[in-house]
Write a protein that holds these residues in place. Structure first.
Motif, PDB file in Angstrom:
ATOM      1  N   ASP A 221     -36.150 -17.794  70.300  1.00 56.84           N
ATOM      2  CA  ASP A 221     -35.113 -17.094  69.274  1.00 56.84           C
ATOM      3  C   ASP A 221     -34.842 -18.414  68.488  1.00 56.84           C
ATOM      4  N   ASP A 224     -37.476 -19.493  66.031  1.00 50.59           N
ATOM      5  CA  ASP A 224     -37.396 -18.246  65.165  1.00 50.59           C
ATOM      6  C   ASP A 224     -36.456 -18.558  63.950  1.00 50.59           C
ATOM      7  N   ARG A 228     -36.721 -19.611  59.708  1.00 53.76           N
ATOM      8  CA  ARG A 228     -36.109 -18.968  58.742  1.00 53.76           C
ATOM      9  C   ARG A 228     -35.013 -19.775  57.795  1.00 53.76           C
ATOM     10  N   THR A 233     -43.135 -25.187  58.132  1.00 52.54           N
ATOM     11  CA  THR A 233     -44.313 -24.588  58.287  1.00 52.54           C
ATOM     12  C   THR A 233     -45.096 -25.354  59.491  1.00 52.54           C
ATOM     13  N   GLU A 256     -44.092 -16.221  74.378  1.00 56.32           N
ATOM     14  CA  GLU A 256     -43.194 -16.025  73.012  1.00 56.32           C
ATOM     15  C   GLU A 256     -43.128 -16.997  72.146  1.00 56.32           C
ATOM     16  N   ALA A 259     -45.979 -16.308  69.897  1.00 55.64           N
ATOM     17  CA  ALA A 259     -45.773 -15.086  69.060  1.00 55.64           C
ATOM     18  C   ALA A 259     -44.672 -15.478  67.645  1.00 55.64           C
ATOM     19  N   VAL A 260     -43.893 -16.291  67.943  1.00 51.85           N
ATOM     20  CA  VAL A 260     -43.138 -16.672  67.134  1.00 51.85           C
ATOM     21  C   VAL A 260     -43.967 -17.503  65.921  1.00 51.85           C
ATOM     22  N   ASP A 262     -46.933 -17.365  65.535  1.00 53.44           N
ATOM     23  CA  ASP A 262     -48.096 -16.438  64.823  1.00 53.44           C
ATOM     24  C   ASP A 262     -47.342 -15.526  63.562  1.00 53.44           C
ATOM     25  N   ARG A 263     -46.250 -15.003  63.876  1.00 64.11           N
ATOM     26  CA  ARG A 263     -45.422 -14.286  63.042  1.00 64.11           C
ATOM     27  C   ARG A 263     -45.096 -14.906  61.997  1.00 64.11           C
ATOM     28  N   HIS A 264     -44.749 -16.137  62.080  1.00 62.94           N
ATOM     29  CA  HIS A 264     -44.431 -17.130  60.588  1.00 62.94           C
ATOM     30  C   HIS A 264     -45.480 -17.831  59.977  1.00 62.94           C
ATOM     31  N   GLY A 265     -46.780 -17.594  60.604  1.00 58.39           N
ATOM     32  CA  GLY A 265     -47.767 -18.393  60.036  1.00 58.39           C
ATOM     33  C   GLY A 265     -47.492 -20.083  60.162  1.00 58.39           C
ATOM     34  N   ARG A 290     -54.370 -21.782  64.724  1.00 58.56           N
ATOM     35  CA  ARG A 290     -53.206 -22.462  64.159  1.00 58.56           C
ATOM     36  C   ARG A 290     -52.556 -23.500  65.014  1.00 58.56           C
TER      37      ARG A 290
END
Length: 449
Positions: A221, A224, A228, A233, A256, A259-260, A262-265, A290
């Motif tokens: 979290d 993530d 943001r 990157t 986890e 997954a974060v 991958d979600r944000h590239g 990645r």
């Protein structure tokens, strides 16, 4: 608050401040780790513009006198606080009674004769002169094959074309960051980051942003939120035996984090220099397109064998493979030859097995000597983290007791980073010396009294 006199110095005011900083460090009135006044406070005291002080601090950082870190301020480095860990020492302050547990190095097997045997074999084959010449193309290809073989034992099955040999993990890390990050780009790291990463980021002018951790490393979290907030990157992580905390990510946490990313590239650069000391697979195995893995033999086989690897089936790795003069060329041919031989003939695996057994024994010593500070389960770590309220004060108390360790401020990226000490268990000359060091530490942390 430190406030220098600028009389008799350079008429260029920002250079006069830099001269004052250098003189104060030389005189001992500014000590390594000491925090300098804020730009605004020093400008007010000297009756100068804030921009002048900012320019002075920037120039002082370029000269490796100070370090300015996001959210923490500007601190005195002397030469380089990170590099000082690897400096030549004869006991702290000239004290031969001090046991140095400050540097993360592998334990030394006093009975090992592997290097002498390898050099004798190279000489017997008439290859000594070749080892001192420029790299033959065959050696670099052989190094890629050997690197792929070494990584396969970590559960990362790659082609030799996916592996770039380098002159150690630090060089590999710097190359990976240079490839992935434009100047000034934010880089996400653990709240407590290893000194080599901080040094590389400073050199490349990349601001680090710390991400909160727990007992399994970086929090998904928090990662993530940091992506943001910063627009980063690239993230650099040490999932296995994180330095300095020794934390290990379990499979669920790895998934986890992946997954974060991958979600944000997000590009993940994984420092896996301690990974071979565990049975846990690299995190980048979950992000084959990645992820960039950086590793070496320095923490598991031999500290001075400067054989590092950048690996991954991803575009940044292929781009670095094309930059051979900046990546593979600095690898000394003799070191490359020894590393390849040791991987090919099983010597590296045997030395790794000895290292793991020795670290397990030393970790057990620490668990008995410092109960409550060492988790009873989990992979044994070559370094131990002691969470204490005042890391710098505790380090000074340890030194007074005759043990040199490292305080959390060397690793901290943010003001909120946890306080504590890192103790390098493998740095002791042997288990007897470690036992004596642990006994001295008991008095500092209040164990066994």
């Amino acid at each position: 608050m430190w406030s220098p006199s600028l009389e008799g110095r350079s008429p260029v005011r920002y250079l006069a401040i830099v001269e004052a900083i250098a003189d104060a460090i030389a005189a001992g009135s500014l000590r390594p780790g000491e925090r300098l006044p804020t730009h605004r406070d020093l400008a007010w005291h000297l009756k100068l513009n804030v921009s002048t002080v900012t320019q002075a601090y920037r120039e002082a950082a370029r000269r490796h006198l100070v370090s300015g870190e996001v959210g923490r301020g500007t601190y005195v480095l002397a030469a380089s606080r990170e590099a000082a860990l690897f400096g030549l020492k004869a006991g702290a302050g000239g004290r031969p009674d001090v046991i140095d547990l400050s540097t993360n190095v592998p334990a030394i097997d006093p009975d090992a004769t592997d290097l002498a045997a390898a050099l004798a074999a190279i000489a017997a084959e008439g290859r000594i002169d070749a080892a001192l010449a420029y790299h033959p193309p065959a050696l670099l290809q052989r190094a890629r094959v050997a690197g792929a073989t070494w990584l396969a034992a970590r559960g990362l099955h790659l082609r030799p074309a996916d592996v770039v040999p380098c002159a150690g993990a630090q060089a590999a890390l710097a190359a990976a960051l240079l490839q992935l990050c434009p100047p000034g780009a934010p880089v996400l790291v653990e709240d407590l980051a290893f000194p080599g990463l901080k040094a590389a980021a400073r050199w490349l002018r990349l601001p680090l942003h710390g991400v909160a951790m727990d007992g399994e490393g970086m929090l998904p979290d928090a990662l993530d939120r940091a992506v943001r907030a910063t627009g980063a990157t690239v993230a650099v992580l040490v999932p296995n035996l994180q330095n300095p905390t020794g934390t290990v990510m379990g499979p669920a946490r790895q998934a986890e984090i992946a997954a974060v990313a991958d979600r944000h590239g997000l590009w993940l650069v994984e420092d896996d220099v301690y990974g071979a000391l565990t049975d846990r697979p690299p995190l980048v195995a979950l992000l084959p397109e990645r992820g960039v893995l950086v590793t070496s033999l320095s923490k598991s086989v031999a500290a001075g064998l400067r054989f590092g690897l950048i690996a991954g089936a991803s575009e940044p790795v292929y781009a670095l493979a094309d930059q051979i003069h900046a990546t593979s060329w600095p690898l000394a041919p003799l070191m490359g030859e020894v590393a390849c031989r040791w991987i090919e003939d099983g010597t590296a695996a045997r030395r790794l097995a000895w290292q793991r057994a020795e670290i397990a024994a030393r970790h057990a010593q620490a668990r008995r000597a410092l109960p409550g500070f060492v988790a009873p389960d989990g992979p044994p770590s070559p370094h131990l983290w002691l969470p204490l309220a005042d890391g710098a004060g505790a380090a000074a108390s340890c030194l007074a007791a005759g043990v040199e360790v490292v305080a959390s401020d060397l690793f901290a990226v943010t003001r909120e980073a946890p306080q504590g000490l890192r103790i390098s268990l493998a740095a002791a000359a042997g288990r007897a010396e470690l036992a004596e060091a642990l006994t001295r530490l008991q008095g500092v942390v209040g164990v066994g009294l």
